[in-house]
Design a protein around this motif. Structure first.
Motif, short mmCIF file in Angstrom:
data_model
loop_
_atom_site.label_atom_id
_atom_site.label_comp_id
_atom_site.label_asym_id
_atom_site.label_seq_id
_atom_site.Cartn_x
_atom_site.Cartn_y
_atom_site.Cartn_z
N PHE A 39 5.52 28.16 30.37
CA PHE A 39 4.96 27.65 29.12
C PHE A 39 5.51 26.25 28.93
CE2 PHE A 39 4.77 26.75 24.65
CZ PHE A 39 3.66 27.44 24.16
N GLY A 40 4.64 25.26 28.97
CA GLY A 40 5.05 23.88 28.80
C GLY A 40 4.59 23.36 27.45
N ALA A 41 5.52 22.85 26.65
CA ALA A 41 5.20 22.27 25.35
C ALA A 41 5.15 20.75 25.48
CB ALA A 41 6.24 22.68 24.32
N LEU A 69 0.20 33.24 33.96
CA LEU A 69 -0.59 32.09 33.53
C LEU A 69 0.33 30.90 33.26
CD1 LEU A 69 -3.59 31.41 32.71
CD2 LEU A 69 -2.89 31.92 30.36
N CYS A 70 -0.09 29.71 33.64
CA CYS A 70 0.63 28.49 33.29
C CYS A 70 -0.05 27.89 32.07
CB CYS A 70 0.61 27.50 34.45
SG CYS A 70 1.43 25.92 34.06
N VAL A 71 0.73 27.48 31.08
CA VAL A 71 0.19 26.97 29.82
C VAL A 71 0.77 25.60 29.52
CG1 VAL A 71 0.27 27.28 27.31
CG2 VAL A 71 -0.33 29.20 28.78
N LEU A 72 -0.09 24.68 29.09
CA LEU A 72 0.35 23.42 28.51
C LEU A 72 -0.13 23.41 27.07
CD1 LEU A 72 1.71 20.66 28.85
CD2 LEU A 72 -0.52 19.73 29.48
N TRP A 73 0.83 23.39 26.14
CA TRP A 73 0.58 23.54 24.70
C TRP A 73 0.96 22.24 24.01
CZ3 TRP A 73 -0.16 28.21 21.53
CH2 TRP A 73 0.16 28.04 20.19
N PRO A 123 13.54 27.49 23.00
CA PRO A 123 14.53 26.95 23.95
C PRO A 123 14.17 27.16 25.42
CG PRO A 123 15.64 28.07 22.14
CD PRO A 123 14.18 28.36 21.98
N SER A 124 13.46 28.23 25.74
CA SER A 124 13.14 28.51 27.14
C SER A 124 11.92 27.75 27.64
CB SER A 124 12.90 30.01 27.33
OG SER A 124 11.81 30.45 26.53
N ASP A 125 11.22 27.06 26.75
CA ASP A 125 10.02 26.32 27.16
C ASP A 125 10.38 25.11 28.00
OD1 ASP A 125 8.58 28.09 25.59
OD2 ASP A 125 8.38 26.70 23.90
#
Length: 271
Positions: free
Chosen positions: A31-33, A186-190, A200-202
């Motif tokens: 999960f990428g923020a 799934l890979c996510v860009l949010w 914190p884990s993002d």
């Protein structure tokens, strides 16, 4: 294999550079923020990722496929949820999904199987025949996520997906999407401008004036993300009355020695 690789990406609107040599990578299942103040370049990056804009400089690779040289193969791996909803409010949940599947050219039997799978995964089975206009904001977002995942992409982009939702719905949506990363790979860009949506884990990318000013695990930036964000971007609107003093007294010195990468740090605001 890398899920998303952004390589020396640059983009300009005339003389104004919106992105400047932007480089980062996301792994499958992460999960990428993407965080930044208004004008940081977030919307430009999303427009380039979705080919709303043509690439000017650099390249984007989605699971190894170049968006410049093999756009169809790259976009086949991509699902998108935009900030503004594009659901048909007068169609039911199932009708919206079936229409989207038809646009992708999916055979009817395959489309129905995929719709059933996504309705179950998004916990929308009991709402399948409800018109979208009767759903609350959180459930509408789940319909959009289901729609974006119908063609089984491996990278999901969510651009300000929580806009307009109440705090409880925002929290539930973030938890739901992170579960998709953990359980489905799934890979996510949010993209967001709300600091409380980052965990914190993002993986966290902070943009400022089109440049990468920080990149790494969010937890490595320190205990108070608002203070660190203000220090990196000079954005005092986050704290007004307390950020200026907090920047001097409370910024955790351990964060500066962590593994979090900070490029082009800004000077601390002056009193």
């Amino acid at each position: 294999m890398t899920a998303l690789a952004v390589e020396a990406l640059g983009f300009a609107y005339g003389a104004r550079r919106a992105l400047d040599e932007l480089t980062f990578e996301l792994a499958p299942g992460r999960f990428g923020a993407l965080l930044g103040p208004n004008g940081a370049g977030k919307s430009t990056l999303i427009a380039l990722l979705t080919r709303l804009y043509d690439l000017q400089q650099g390249d984007i690779r989605i699971f190894g496929h170049s968006l410049r040289h093999a756009p169809r193969l790259a976009l086949r791996q991509l699902g998108v949820v935009f900030q503004q909803s594009t659901l048909d409010l007068d169609l039911s949940v199932q009708q919206n999904l079936a229409y989207h599947a038809a646009l992708h050219g999916m055979p009817r039997r395959e489309a129905q199987a995929r719709i059933e799978e996504e309705l179950l995964r998004q916990d929308l089975g009991e709402r399948r025949h409800d018109k979208v206009r009767t759903l609350n904001g959180g459930h509408r977002r789940r319909v959009e996520i289901a729609r974006a995942l119908l063609h089984q992409p491996r990278l999901l982009l969510l651009d300000e997906a929580s806009a307009g939702l109440d705090p409880a719905s925002r929290l539930a949506l973030g938890r739901h999407v992170r579960n998709l990363c953990r359980e489905q790979g799934l890979c996510v860009l949010w993209t967001t401008h709300l600091l409380d949506e980052v965990e914190p884990s993002d993986d966290l990318l902070i943009l400022h004036h089109g440049q990468r000013v920080a990149w790494g695990k969010a937890g490595q930036l320190g205990d108070d993300l608002a203070i660190s964000f203000a220090r990196l971007t000079g954005d005092e609107a986050l704290g007004r009355g307390h950020v200026r003093e907090a920047l001097r007294a409370n910024l955790d010195p351990q964060a500066r020695r962590s593994g979090f990468s900070r490029e082009h740090p800004t000077e601390e605001p002056q009193a």
